[in-house]
Design an enzyme around this catalytic site. Structure first.
Site, PDB file in Angstrom:
ATOM      1  N   LYS A  52       0.842  -1.202   0.000  1.00  0.00           N
ATOM      2  CA  LYS A  52       0.000   0.000   0.000  1.00  0.00           C
ATOM      3  C   LYS A  52       0.881   1.256   0.000  1.00  0.00           C
ATOM      4  CE  LYS A  52      -3.755  -2.486   2.157  1.00  0.00           C
ATOM      5  NZ  LYS A  52      -4.469  -2.925   3.358  1.00  0.00           N
ATOM      6  N   GLN A  96      -4.760  -1.647   9.592  1.00  0.00           N
ATOM      7  CA  GLN A  96      -4.630  -2.926   8.884  1.00  0.00           C
ATOM      8  C   GLN A  96      -5.302  -4.042   9.695  1.00  0.00           C
ATOM      9  OE1 GLN A  96      -3.371  -3.450   5.820  1.00  0.00           O
ATOM     10  NE2 GLN A  96      -3.780  -5.637   5.967  1.00  0.00           N
ATOM     11  N   ASP A 119     -10.648   3.004   4.166  1.00  0.00           N
ATOM     12  CA  ASP A 119     -11.128   1.651   3.861  1.00  0.00           C
ATOM     13  C   ASP A 119     -12.637   1.615   3.636  1.00  0.00           C
ATOM     14  OD1 ASP A 119      -9.518  -0.505   3.503  1.00  0.00           O
ATOM     15  OD2 ASP A 119      -9.337  -1.031   5.624  1.00  0.00           O
TER      16      ASP A 119
END
Ligand code: NAD
Length: 282
Positions: A52, A96, A119
């Site tokens: 990422k 995460q 997200d």
């Protein structure tokens, strides 16, 4: 059979995002910025986070990884999130997943400012998603829709089944297919006669998290199959939930693993961060 090449779709999306980042940077004198919090030392999670970070740099975005030890307390983790919430230079925050067992994920998701929710997984973002309100969308399902659209797969009016009902993939996937006017069924581990449900559908999004579970017996020539599953087989090779070698010759279209949904997830994370940056600077 049409091979739904997620790498190609992601490449095109990244090219567009690079232009967006350039424009944003010129206008606001700074690049959009994503901060990723990772708790613990799970090797797979660290590989994902690194990917990422590199992807952000490639399109000209800023990105930083915040490493917290596996034993971090709930309050210390939430204080870190708060710091990022109030930092005017941070546009997107991502924690995460998975987080260690002692961490309450619900509380973590509540702590993230929905206007920095890269997200698209906070409860407000989820509410927006099901209310047709304009906001960022969860990355993996958003990537699936982009793949289908890129290859001109009709969604409107089609019967779609999503296999899996997780918060991250299954439920938001169903919401996005519904938004695109598909007739959607959500199947899960308690679904009876799954084969029959699949046979009645034209689009099949498989996110059961079971390596190689779905063989040729489930599919026919009218199926468009999207395999979200990611696993490592006994030889360390990546594999999906669908037996690609035996299913691909008999269906209308299919995503491979690797090279299908995976690359799109990261590209959509970048897109979300840029969208949040633009929304904050409006
Ligand atoms: P999860 O374990 O949270 O959810 C799995 C879902 O599948 C559950 O709702 C369960 O009811 C359902 N299920 C399990 N077995 C089933 C069966 N036999 N029949 C019908 N339904 C069944 O998993 P998740 O987080 O949604 O992830 C699913 C898969 O997608 C995993 O392999 C994961 O690694 C992968 N994934 C990939 C990406 C990507 O970027 N490509 C992103 C997220 C997750």
């Amino acid at each position: 059979m049409i091979l739904l090449d997620g790498r190609k779709v992601a490449e095109d999306l990244r090219a567009k995002l690079t232009l967006d980042v350039n424009e944003f940077t010129k206008k606001f004198n700074r690049a959009p910025c994503l901060k990723v919090i990772i708790v613990g030392d799970d090797p797979a999670s660290h590989v994902y986070v690194k990917s990422k970070h590199v992807a952000c740099q490639k399109v000209g975005m800023l990105s930083e990884i915040v490493n917290l030890e596996a034993s971090v307390t709930q309050s210390k983790l939430e204080i870190e999130i708060q710091k990022l919430n109030i930092d005017p230079d941070v546009d997107g925050i991502l924690v995460q997943l998975p987080v260690p067992k002692h961490i309450d994920l619900t509380s973590v998701l509540k702590a993230i400012d929905p206007m920095k929710d890269a997200d698209g997984l906070t409860f407000l973002s989820t509410g927006y998603l099901w209310s047709d309100f304009e906001h960022v969308q969860p990355c993996t399902p958003s990537g699936v829709i982009k793949i289908l659209e890129y290859y001109g797969i009709p969604i409107k009016g089609k019967r779609a089944v999503v296999i899996g009902r997780s918060q991250i993939v299954g439920k938001p996937m169903a919401a996005l297919l519904l938004k695109k006017n598909a007739t959607v069924t959500i199947a899960h581990s308690h679904t009876e006669n799954l084969k029959h449900v699949i046979q009645e559908s034209e689009i099949v999004v498989v996110a059961a998290g079971k390596m190689g579970f779905f063989g040729a017996e489930y599919f026919n020539k009218s199926h468009v199959v999207v395999d979200v599953g990611i696993h490592k087989d006994e030889n360390g090779k990546l594999a999906g939930d669908v037996k690609f070698a035996e299913v691909s010759p008999i269906v209308k279209a299919i995503t491979p693993v690797p090279g299908g949904v995976g690359p799109m997830t990261i590209a959509c994370l970048l897109e979300n961060t840029i969208q949040l940056a633009k929304m904050r600077m409006r």
